[in-house]
Design a protein around this motif. Structure first.
Motif, PDB file in Angstrom:
ATOM      1  N   VAL A  50       1.315  -0.967   0.340  1.00  0.00           N
ATOM      2  CA  VAL A  50       0.044   0.273  -0.068  1.00  0.00           C
ATOM      3  C   VAL A  50       0.615   1.275  -0.050  1.00  0.00           C
ATOM      4  O   VAL A  50       0.320   2.419  -0.644  1.00  0.00           O
ATOM      5  CB  VAL A  50      -1.126   0.269   0.802  1.00  0.00           C
ATOM      6  CG1 VAL A  50      -1.928   1.443   1.598  1.00  0.00           C
ATOM      7  CG2 VAL A  50      -2.061  -1.352   1.096  1.00  0.00           C
ATOM      8  N   CYS A  51       2.109   1.413   0.896  1.00  0.00           N
ATOM      9  CA  CYS A  51       2.630   2.371   0.875  1.00  0.00           C
ATOM     10  C   CYS A  51       3.795   2.462  -0.913  1.00  0.00           C
ATOM     11  O   CYS A  51       3.401   3.514  -0.882  1.00  0.00           O
ATOM     12  CB  CYS A  51       4.219   1.494   1.751  1.00  0.00           C
ATOM     13  SG  CYS A  51       3.966   2.708   3.503  1.00  0.00           S
ATOM     14  N   ASP A  52       3.947   1.360  -0.968  1.00  0.00           N
ATOM     15  CA  ASP A  52       4.493   2.606  -1.960  1.00  0.00           C
ATOM     16  C   ASP A  52       3.446   1.870  -3.495  1.00  0.00           C
ATOM     17  O   ASP A  52       3.466   2.911  -4.097  1.00  0.00           O
ATOM     18  CB  ASP A  52       5.671   0.363  -2.848  1.00  0.00           C
ATOM     19  CG  ASP A  52       6.058   0.162  -2.278  1.00  0.00           C
ATOM     20  OD1 ASP A  52       6.874   1.424  -1.243  1.00  0.00           O
ATOM     21  OD2 ASP A  52       6.814  -1.400  -1.580  1.00  0.00           O
ATOM     22  N   ARG A  53       2.503   1.705  -3.295  1.00  0.00           N
ATOM     23  CA  ARG A  53       1.255   2.158  -4.179  1.00  0.00           C
ATOM     24  C   ARG A  53       0.782   3.293  -3.957  1.00  0.00           C
ATOM     25  O   ARG A  53       0.929   4.407  -5.155  1.00  0.00           O
ATOM     26  CB  ARG A  53       0.037   1.431  -4.708  1.00  0.00           C
ATOM     27  CG  ARG A  53       0.389  -0.191  -5.000  1.00  0.00           C
ATOM     28  CD  ARG A  53      -0.987  -1.038  -4.196  1.00  0.00           C
ATOM     29  NE  ARG A  53      -0.861  -2.347  -5.614  1.00  0.00           N
ATOM     30  CZ  ARG A  53      -1.841  -3.031  -5.462  1.00  0.00           C
ATOM     31  NH1 ARG A  53      -2.969  -3.212  -4.929  1.00  0.00           N
ATOM     32  NH2 ARG A  53      -1.182  -4.530  -5.961  1.00  0.00           N
ATOM     33  N   LEU A  54       0.646   4.501  -3.017  1.00  0.00           N
ATOM     34  CA  LEU A  54       0.698   5.388  -2.685  1.00  0.00           C
ATOM     35  C   LEU A  54       1.540   6.843  -2.682  1.00  0.00           C
ATOM     36  O   LEU A  54       1.157   7.658  -3.712  1.00  0.00           O
ATOM     37  CB  LEU A  54       0.126   5.349  -0.945  1.00  0.00           C
ATOM     38  CG  LEU A  54      -1.110   5.053  -0.194  1.00  0.00           C
ATOM     39  CD1 LEU A  54      -1.411   4.833   0.906  1.00  0.00           C
ATOM     40  CD2 LEU A  54      -2.665   5.622  -1.078  1.00  0.00           C
ATOM     41  N   VAL A  55       2.707   5.759  -2.850  1.00  0.00           N
ATOM     42  CA  VAL A  55       3.911   7.287  -4.002  1.00  0.00           C
ATOM     43  C   VAL A  55       3.738   7.110  -4.822  1.00  0.00           C
ATOM     44  O   VAL A  55       4.204   8.455  -5.441  1.00  0.00           O
ATOM     45  CB  VAL A  55       5.813   6.401  -3.452  1.00  0.00           C
ATOM     46  CG1 VAL A  55       6.474   7.055  -3.646  1.00  0.00           C
ATOM     47  CG2 VAL A  55       5.362   6.327  -1.013  1.00  0.00           C
ATOM     48  N   ARG A  56       3.796   5.966  -5.746  1.00  0.00           N
ATOM     49  CA  ARG A  56       3.368   5.787  -6.850  1.00  0.00           C
ATOM     50  C   ARG A  56       1.943   6.623  -7.485  1.00  0.00           C
ATOM     51  O   ARG A  56       2.321   7.262  -8.080  1.00  0.00           O
ATOM     52  CB  ARG A  56       3.470   4.366  -7.274  1.00  0.00           C
ATOM     53  CG  ARG A  56       4.681   3.922  -7.825  1.00  0.00           C
ATOM     54  CD  ARG A  56       4.810   2.384  -7.858  1.00  0.00           C
ATOM     55  NE  ARG A  56       3.619   2.012  -8.447  1.00  0.00           N
ATOM     56  CZ  ARG A  56       3.604   0.471  -6.633  1.00  0.00           C
ATOM     57  NH1 ARG A  56       4.984   0.124  -6.790  1.00  0.00           N
ATOM     58  NH2 ARG A  56       2.485  -0.205  -7.132  1.00  0.00           N
ATOM     59  N   SER A  57       0.921   6.170  -7.441  1.00  0.00           N
ATOM     60  CA  SER A  57       0.160   6.827  -7.840  1.00  0.00           C
ATOM     61  C   SER A  57       0.113   8.805  -6.940  1.00  0.00           C
ATOM     62  O   SER A  57      -0.336   9.471  -7.921  1.00  0.00           O
ATOM     63  CB  SER A  57      -1.012   7.142  -6.974  1.00  0.00           C
ATOM     64  OG  SER A  57      -0.849   7.472  -5.315  1.00  0.00           O
ATOM     65  N   ALA A  58       0.600   8.747  -6.527  1.00  0.00           N
ATOM     66  CA  ALA A  58       1.178  10.542  -6.072  1.00  0.00           C
ATOM     67  C   ALA A  58       2.296  11.311  -7.623  1.00  0.00           C
ATOM     68  O   ALA A  58       2.470  12.626  -8.014  1.00  0.00           O
ATOM     69  CB  ALA A  58       2.163  11.098  -4.958  1.00  0.00           C
ATOM     70  N   GLY A  59       2.790  10.277  -8.040  1.00  0.00           N
ATOM     71  CA  GLY A  59       3.246  10.590  -9.005  1.00  0.00           C
ATOM     72  C   GLY A  59       4.539  11.448  -8.780  1.00  0.00           C
ATOM     73  O   GLY A  59       4.806  12.183  -9.695  1.00  0.00           O
ATOM     74  N   LEU A  60       5.644  11.138  -7.869  1.00  0.00           N
ATOM     75  CA  LEU A  60       7.090  12.187  -7.772  1.00  0.00           C
ATOM     76  C   LEU A  60       7.578  11.710  -8.930  1.00  0.00           C
ATOM     77  O   LEU A  60       8.561  10.951  -9.210  1.00  0.00           O
ATOM     78  CB  LEU A  60       6.893  11.535  -6.556  1.00  0.00           C
ATOM     79  CG  LEU A  60       5.925  11.876  -5.192  1.00  0.00           C
ATOM     80  CD1 LEU A  60       5.978  10.578  -3.786  1.00  0.00           C
ATOM     81  CD2 LEU A  60       5.832  13.261  -4.803  1.00  0.00           C
ATOM     82  N   GLN A  61       8.315  13.098  -9.011  1.00  0.00           N
ATOM     83  CA  GLN A  61       9.166  13.085  -9.713  1.00  0.00           C
ATOM     84  C   GLN A  61      10.886  12.884  -9.408  1.00  0.00           C
ATOM     85  O   GLN A  61      10.635  13.453  -7.743  1.00  0.00           O
ATOM     86  CB  GLN A  61       9.364  13.898 -10.420  1.00  0.00           C
ATOM     87  CG  GLN A  61       8.006  14.026 -11.517  1.00  0.00           C
ATOM     88  CD  GLN A  61       8.041  12.779 -12.580  1.00  0.00           C
ATOM     89  OE1 GLN A  61       9.110  12.027 -13.281  1.00  0.00           O
ATOM     90  NE2 GLN A  61       6.534  13.034 -12.742  1.00  0.00           N
TER      91      GLN A  61
END
Length: 562
Positions: free
Chosen positions: A393-404
């Protein structure tokens, strides 16, 4: 095609490779004579006599290019055939044959990827620059390619070429690389400091599954002051913390480290969340009056099925229930830590079996081009579809934020799950409670209840007897020093047995040494001696809870699962 015309266009003193080409005419400028001679010098009046001073457009171009320290090459035509190279170029890369195509005769340009750039200049008629490229000679150069036009003897255009001008920028490039290396080392040091202040291994409570992630923002050395923590309070309860010190750099990280240490110390007092924030607020002002921080402090009690929290200017907790619906925790929230003059309050949000809660810092949801509420709404949508372990869940939330890679703010995320246990796993997590009305029959009734429950849970005899003794002593202490209502609760997990007694009096017991003649004062000492851990806390209704716990041997866990 007369290739010698390209070198002949540059009149002047003999230079590199000029000896290989006979002197011919070149009409590169209207001020140059077609017979190869130079017009009479213009004059200026200096004081009282005339001194011949050549104008810029009358200078011998080839002599100038032969003498400049920069590397100069002249190529022409679609194959970029060599028309001229100066002394500096020949010294750097060796003598080059005139008339040969650049792909064969100028391998250094090919290795630098300069040939496509020559094509662009030739097609567009516009100059192009390639900055700080390291050449085969080990030096760094900035290449400027400028289009030139060859004029024939009759004044008509005879062809087009490119003048390659390379400036040695090795010293600048090396200085820039040293600066970048220094910045990388500083950033690595700052990130190492930041990570060292965060928990190296998260505590894993019996009733929760927890994961966290931290990502430093930006590429410069100034990391931020984001932090998180998980603190086991005992008695099955767990504190969860996330915060963000405003500003960046080592100072922010240092303040963060002090606040995190203070939170762990205050948590041992087992106070309600809003009282913890009151203590932190005063400490933050003492640490640095110019630094403020946001923070959420929450407590999970598996017996209550809720997350009790207090917020100091931090973003709302998000909870996904077992059906996938996402709830945003409401007020109360107060101003950030360090501002003073505010009474914080506690709130609660449901966290039953099958639920997932997310605590996060603003780097995950805040963007300069949109409102922060839009970022939180996007996080809610991502959480609604995020399933799996807390780390997933942590990884998915960070990916969904589209952090560059160039994201300029730190990100901290803390995910906790209250798993729904069924079958053999559910047998390892049991609860039993008994309401006590007081009177002389309360103690024997409590012992009988504890004995029956522990027997049904198939504990080994020695653990059974210790549990019954602890329950008897805690109830006796409550009967002597507490007030109704009283309740005995037994709880087992896959790792421990917890015995807890609550009553209506808020006076917390303490362990003390009983003298031989004392008739009381031995109950808590006995409990502290036989149990793995014990403690007491005030309850929200004005009473207190006194608890102790015993670590379960593996055999007891396996027996209870049958």
């Amino acid at each position: 095609m007369n290739f010698t015309r390209w070198s002949a266009r540059l009149p002047g003193m003999p230079g590199t490779q000029r000896r290989a080409a006979p002197r011919t005419d070149l009409a590169a400028s209207p001020d140059l004579r077609t017979d190869g001679s130079v017009p009479a010098a213009r004059t200026e009046q200096l004081t009282d006599r005339a001194v011949p001073v050549p104008a810029v457009d009358e200078l011998p171009a080839r002599e100038v290019l032969d003498r400049v320290p920069a590397l100069v090459a002249l190529v022409h035509g679609p194959d970029h055939r060599i028309g001229y190279v100066n002394d500096a170029y020949a010294t750097a890369f060796g003598v080059r044959p005139l008339g040969a195509p650049a792909r064969e005769a100028l391998p250094e340009l090919r290795e630098l990827g300069l040939l496509p750039l020559l094509d662009q200049v030739l097609r567009s008629g516009r100059p192009r620059t390639l900055k700080s490229r390291k050449a085969p000679d080990g030096r760094s150069y900035t290449f400027t390619c400028t289009p030139v036009t060859e004029a024939g003897g009759d004044g008509r255009t005879a062809g087009a070429g490119v003048l390659v001008f390379a400036t040695d920028v090795t010293d600048h490039a090396e200085a820039a690389e040293r600066l970048r290396a220094s910045e990388r080392r500083q950033r690595e040091t700052a990130v190492t400091l930041q990570r060292s202040l965060l928990p190296q291994v998260l505590e894993q409570p019996d009733d929760l599954r927890i994961a966290a992630t931290y990502q430093p923002g930006g590429t410069e050395a100034a990391v931020g002051g984001d932090w998180y923590d998980v603190i086991t309070l005992g008695g099955g309860r767990t504190a969860l913390v996330i915060g963000d010190v405003m500003g960046r750099g080592v100072r922010a990280a240092a303040v963060m480290g002090q606040l995190r240490t203070a939170v762990r110390a205050y948590a041992r007092l087992d106070l309600p969340p809003h009282e913890i924030l009151q203590l932190l607020d005063g400490l933050a002002a003492e640490i640095d009056a110019n630094q403020i921080a946001t923070c959420v402090y929450a407590i999970h009690d598996p017996n209550e099925g809720r997350l009790v929290y207090a917020s100091a200017g931090h973003l709302p907790i998000l909870v996904r229930d077992e059906k996938g619906a996402v709830l945003r925790a409401d007020e109360p929230t107060g101003p950030p830590l360090g501002t003073g003059g505010w009474m914080h309050a506690s709130g609660s949000v449901p966290l039953g079996p099958g639920s997932t809660a997310v605590l996060y810092t603003d780097g995950l949801v805040e963007r300069r081009d949109e409102d922060i509420d839009e970022g939180i709404a996007a996080l809610e949508r991502a959480l609604a579809g995020a399933t799996g372990t807390p780390q997933v869940v942590c990884d998915r939330l960070v990916r969904s934020a589209g952090l560059q890679a160039d994201h300029d703010d730190d990100v901290a995320v803390l995910v906790l799950q209250h798993p729904a246990r069924t079958g053999p796993d559910g047998e390892l997590f049991r609860n039993a409670a008994l309401e006590l009305l007081g009177g002389v029959e309360a103690a024997p009734r409590a012992r009988a209840f504890a004995s029956g429950v522990l027997t049904s849970w198939r504990f080994p005899p020695d653990l059974h007897d210790l549990g019954v003794l602890a329950a008897s002593e805690l109830v006796a202490n409550s009967l002597q020093h507490g007030t109704p209502p009283m309740r005995l609760r037994l709880r087992r997990t896959d790792r421990r047995l917890i015995v807890e007694v609550t009553d209506g009096d808020d006076h917390l017991p303490r362990r003390r040494r009983a003298e031989p003649g004392d008739e009381s004062g031995r109950g808590i000492a006995i409990v502290a001696t036989i149990a793995s851990n014990w403690g007491a806390r005030r309850t929200p209704d004005g009473g207190k809870a006194v608890w102790c716990e015993f670590a379960l041997p593996r055999e007891a866990g396996r027996t209870g699962a049958r």
